[in-house]
Design a protein around this motif. Structure first.
Motif, short mmCIF file in Angstrom:
data_model
loop_
_atom_site.label_atom_id
_atom_site.label_comp_id
_atom_site.label_asym_id
_atom_site.label_seq_id
_atom_site.Cartn_x
_atom_site.Cartn_y
_atom_site.Cartn_z
N THR A 148 -2.99 -6.59 -4.30
CA THR A 148 -3.82 -7.69 -4.80
C THR A 148 -3.32 -8.97 -4.15
OG1 THR A 148 -2.37 -8.25 -6.67
CG2 THR A 148 -4.03 -6.52 -7.03
N GLY A 182 -0.16 2.29 -3.39
CA GLY A 182 -1.55 2.61 -3.14
C GLY A 182 -2.44 1.38 -3.16
N GLU A 183 -3.74 1.61 -3.02
CA GLU A 183 -4.69 0.51 -2.90
C GLU A 183 -4.68 -0.40 -4.13
OE1 GLU A 183 -9.49 -0.11 -2.22
OE2 GLU A 183 -8.53 1.74 -1.53
N SER A 184 -4.48 0.16 -5.31
CA SER A 184 -4.48 -0.65 -6.52
C SER A 184 -3.33 -1.64 -6.56
CB SER A 184 -4.44 0.24 -7.76
OG SER A 184 -3.24 1.00 -7.79
N ALA A 185 -2.25 -1.35 -5.82
CA ALA A 185 -1.09 -2.24 -5.81
C ALA A 185 -1.30 -3.46 -4.93
CB ALA A 185 0.15 -1.47 -5.34
N GLN A 205 -8.71 5.30 3.60
CA GLN A 205 -9.22 4.16 4.34
C GLN A 205 -9.91 4.59 5.64
OE1 GLN A 205 -9.51 0.92 3.47
NE2 GLN A 205 -8.86 1.71 1.48
N LYS A 245 -10.07 -8.76 0.31
CA LYS A 245 -9.26 -7.55 0.30
C LYS A 245 -9.82 -6.50 1.24
CE LYS A 245 -7.31 -4.02 -2.75
NZ LYS A 245 -7.07 -3.59 -4.16
N ASP A 246 -11.15 -6.37 1.32
CA ASP A 246 -11.75 -5.39 2.22
C ASP A 246 -11.34 -5.65 3.67
OD1 ASP A 246 -12.97 -3.95 0.25
OD2 ASP A 246 -14.94 -4.87 0.49
N LEU A 256 0.83 -1.20 0.00
CA LEU A 256 0.00 0.00 0.00
C LEU A 256 0.86 1.26 0.00
CD1 LEU A 256 -2.66 -1.17 2.59
CD2 LEU A 256 -3.16 -0.54 0.22
N TRP A 260 -2.17 6.18 1.63
CA TRP A 260 -3.44 5.48 1.45
C TRP A 260 -4.33 5.53 2.68
CZ3 TRP A 260 -3.99 1.62 5.09
CH2 TRP A 260 -2.81 1.21 5.71
#
Length: 227
Positions: free
Chosen positions: A35, A30-33, A108, A57-58, A26, A104
């Motif tokens: 997975t 960031g959040e997109s990274a 959140q 993920k949440d 993160l 990030w």
């Protein structure tokens, strides 16, 4: 894989290590990274070992957020045991610096507050205990604590957003360049319509974000002393 082997594998990969790796991802992208595929590669494991600890993920984002906030509050509590005012400043600064260090985190936290996630009572408890220790009347505990919580998260989140914007600026402008440009623009505003904005333009150019943040805490504390 037998149940025994699966248990050993899951035990070897702790929830704490998963969260630590998630925070690293993160912070870097960031959040997109974040997975599960990238996380399994980072931890050199299979997805089943991760799902043993977190469902999706949440949940992982919520746990990572709670962990970073818990560490920030603990550091703040340890830094200044002199009294409730100093403790409150230290706790507030701990959150401020955590949000600055983890770009990030601000987003959140907003999500957690919308959903009443576990981090919400954690923050209220930490700040509220200091509010209570200051002798604030019980009838105003919620309002007073809410003012402080929203100030801390709002100011810290805005500062982090400004820093992120400066880092990704197309023209490569840094914070000093950005503030100088804004200050110059304000100084050139119509003197009749924007007399106040023009008057503070120079102060904006030279201000320190951290000092400004703590000044806001002191203003709230000064108001509590008068109430």
């Amino acid at each position: 894989m037998t149940a025994t082997r699966k248990g050993r594998r899951s035990a070897a990969l702790s929830r704490e290590r998963i969260v630590e790796a998630a925070v690293e991802l993160l912070d870097s992208g960031g959040e997109s990274a974040l997975t599960f595929r990238v996380l399994t590669e980072r931890l050199a494991t299979g997805p089943g070992a991760i799902y043993w600890h977190v469902a999706n993920k949440d949940e992982l984002l919520a746990v990572a957020t709670d962990g970073v906030v818990a560490d920030a509050l603990a550091v703040g509590s340890e830094q200044s045991p002199a009294g409730p005012e100093d403790e409150l400043r230290a706790v507030a600064l701990g959150l401020y610096e955590a949000i600055a260090a983890h770009p990030w985190l601000g987003g959140q936290l907003s999500r957690q507050f919308t959903r009443n996630g576990p981090v919400v009572p954690r923050i209220y408890e930490s700040i509220g205990r200091r509010v209570r220790a200051l002798g604030v009347p019980e009838a105003t505990w919620f309002v007073t604590t809410s003012v402080l919580v929203h100030y801390v998260l709002g100011a810290a989140g805005q500062n982090a957003a400004n820093s992120a914007s400066a880092r990704t600026s197309a023209d490569g402008a840094n914070r000093a360049d950005f503030l100088d440009a804004v200050s110059t623009a304000w100084e050139e505003l119509d003197p009749d319509e924007y007399s106040f904005a023009r008057a503070i333009a120079g102060q904006m150019r030279d201000h320190d974000d951290r000092e400004q943040f703590l000044a806001g805490i002191d203003l709230v504390l000064a108001g509590l002393r008068l109430s």
